[in-house]
Design a protein around this motif. Structure first.
Motif, mmCIF file in Angstrom:
data_model
loop_
_atom_site.group_PDB
_atom_site.id
_atom_site.type_symbol
_atom_site.label_atom_id
_atom_site.label_comp_id
_atom_site.label_asym_id
_atom_site.label_seq_id
_atom_site.Cartn_x
_atom_site.Cartn_y
_atom_site.Cartn_z
ATOM 1 N N THR A 83 3.622 0.906 2.465
ATOM 2 C CA THR A 83 3.291 0.605 1.069
ATOM 3 C C THR A 83 4.314 -0.349 0.460
ATOM 4 O OG1 THR A 83 2.237 2.773 0.820
ATOM 5 C CG2 THR A 83 2.858 1.619 -1.191
ATOM 6 N N ARG A 84 5.592 -0.077 0.708
ATOM 7 C CA ARG A 84 6.655 -0.949 0.192
ATOM 8 C C ARG A 84 6.576 -2.346 0.791
ATOM 9 N NH1 ARG A 84 12.106 2.122 1.369
ATOM 10 N NH2 ARG A 84 12.948 0.091 0.725
ATOM 11 N N GLN A 87 3.845 -4.475 -0.702
ATOM 12 C CA GLN A 87 4.255 -5.006 -2.001
ATOM 13 C C GLN A 87 5.264 -6.136 -1.832
ATOM 14 O OE1 GLN A 87 3.071 -4.390 -4.955
ATOM 15 N NE2 GLN A 87 4.555 -5.611 -6.095
ATOM 16 N N GLN A 88 6.200 -5.939 -0.922
ATOM 17 C CA GLN A 88 7.239 -6.949 -0.687
ATOM 18 C C GLN A 88 6.645 -8.259 -0.196
ATOM 19 O OE1 GLN A 88 10.087 -5.673 2.242
ATOM 20 N NE2 GLN A 88 11.218 -7.597 2.238
ATOM 21 N N LYS A 90 3.469 -9.390 -0.664
ATOM 22 C CA LYS A 90 2.199 -9.682 -1.321
ATOM 23 C C LYS A 90 1.930 -11.185 -1.418
ATOM 24 C CE LYS A 90 4.141 -9.316 -6.013
ATOM 25 N NZ LYS A 90 4.026 -8.595 -7.316
#
Length: 340
Positions: A83-84, A87-88, A90
């Motif tokens: 998940t992280r 986001q990182q 994207k």
């Protein structure tokens, strides 16, 4: 003489596509096949078109993560890592989705694999070594890039494996056990999650090899499967009755609190060496009590990030040089343990 900047016509000619296609890709207008998009971006980069270097691809790269619905701390941290990372990264226009199988059966895993493959462009999988699962993974690997994590399926055509060197981890555990028990050695029990996890099987091989070669007085009396169940106290209680002189436990699965309770009940919690994997608050607490002697660890977030980076590389959105390096085992004892 001033060298002119490369034009869209130059990119189109070099890539063998139309100028309109190049315009759609470089200006983010969409409507271009993923393979063609990758070709245009790579060609533009090679020719030195600056705006191609950091542009967001127009098409979403759909990466599916297939894994057991497990509350094991490693799995929890791994999910957080994916998940992280999504986001990182994207800016690379990716979507990471999770696909769970509830039971450790070929039927459940294959059903989940089929659902994920139908909805995704690439897969990251945490699976077990079963002939049917291997066959399905091999079939899907001919259609899309697959990265295995934590436990490898090397004969499937997967593009890469992310995780520990399980043999190295097992050898590390064996060397620690031999040193902790010293010259007298003693009886040792190995606890695996289940043998179909290649990672666990290889750890056991490495552990046995080191003890046999360097610590002959360390005798492995039994290996049993926990099936990744937290409460294995009943089985362990029976083992303690069978082997009252037990000196060491190599637990590569879950259930350490239950082991500690049973050892305390017979007054052996401070005299039996326990070596396990993955730093968690519960295991740190047991280490501070003197029950757990060593924890072999790796960062699940780094595993998740490396797996996503490999898939980005496969999609032409990341270079091989940018992919994070593989991790090495970390050893924690009471004097240096930390939990974040």
């Amino acid at each position: 003489m001033v060298r002119r900047k490369p034009s869209m016509e130059d990119v189109a000619e070099k890539a063998g596509v139309s100028r309109i296609t190049v315009d759609r890709v470089l200006n983010g207008r969409g409507g271009v096949k993923p393979q063609t998009e990758q070709l245009v971006i790579a060609t533009a980069k090679a020719l030195g078109v600056d705006r191609a270097l950091n542009m967001m691809p127009t098409r979403i790269l759909r990466i599916g993560v297939v894994l057991q619905n497990n509350t094991n701390s490693y799995y929890v941290k791994l999910r957080e890592g994916f998940t992280r990372t999504a986001q990182q990264y994207k800016r690379y226009n990716i979507r990471v989705s999770f696909w769970y199988f509830e039971q450790i059966t070929p039927e459940a895993a294959i059903k989940t694999l089929n659902k994920a493959a139908a909805d995704c462009d690439a897969l990251v999988v945490i699976l077990f070594d079963d002939p049917q699962v291997v066959m399905k993974t091999e079939e899907l690997a001919r259609k899309m890039p697959i990265v295995t994590v934590a436990s490898d399926l090397p004969a499937t055509g997967r593009v890469d494996y992310v995780g520990s060197n399980a043999l190295q981890e097992g050898r590390t555990a064996g060397a620690l056990m031999g040193r902790f028990l010293g010259p007298p050695g003693g009886e040792i029990v190995i606890i695996v999650g289940f043998h179909q996890l290649l990672e666990h099987d290889q750890r056991e091989v490495g552990f046995r090899n080191i003890l046999r070669r360097n610590y002959p007085n360390c005798q492995i009396v039994e290996t049993f499967q926990s099936f990744e169940q937290e409460d294995i106290r009943k089985d362990f209680r029976a083992l303690l009755k069978t082997y009252p002189n037990l000196k060491g436990i190599y637990n590569m699965s879950v259930g350490n609190p239950g082991l500690a309770e049973e050892l305390k009940a017979v007054g052996k919690d401070q005299t039996t060496c326990i070596i396990t994997h993955t730093v968690t608050p519960e295991r740190v607490a047991l280490m501070n009590e003197g029950v757990v002697d060593a924890i072999i660890d790796r960062d699940p977030y780094l595993d998740a990030r490396r797996a996503i980076e490999i898939q980005l590389c496969q999609a032409g959105r990341f270079s091989e040089e940018e992919v994070s390096a593989a991790q090495r085992p970390q050893i924690f004892i009471r004097e240096n343990v930390r939990f974040e």
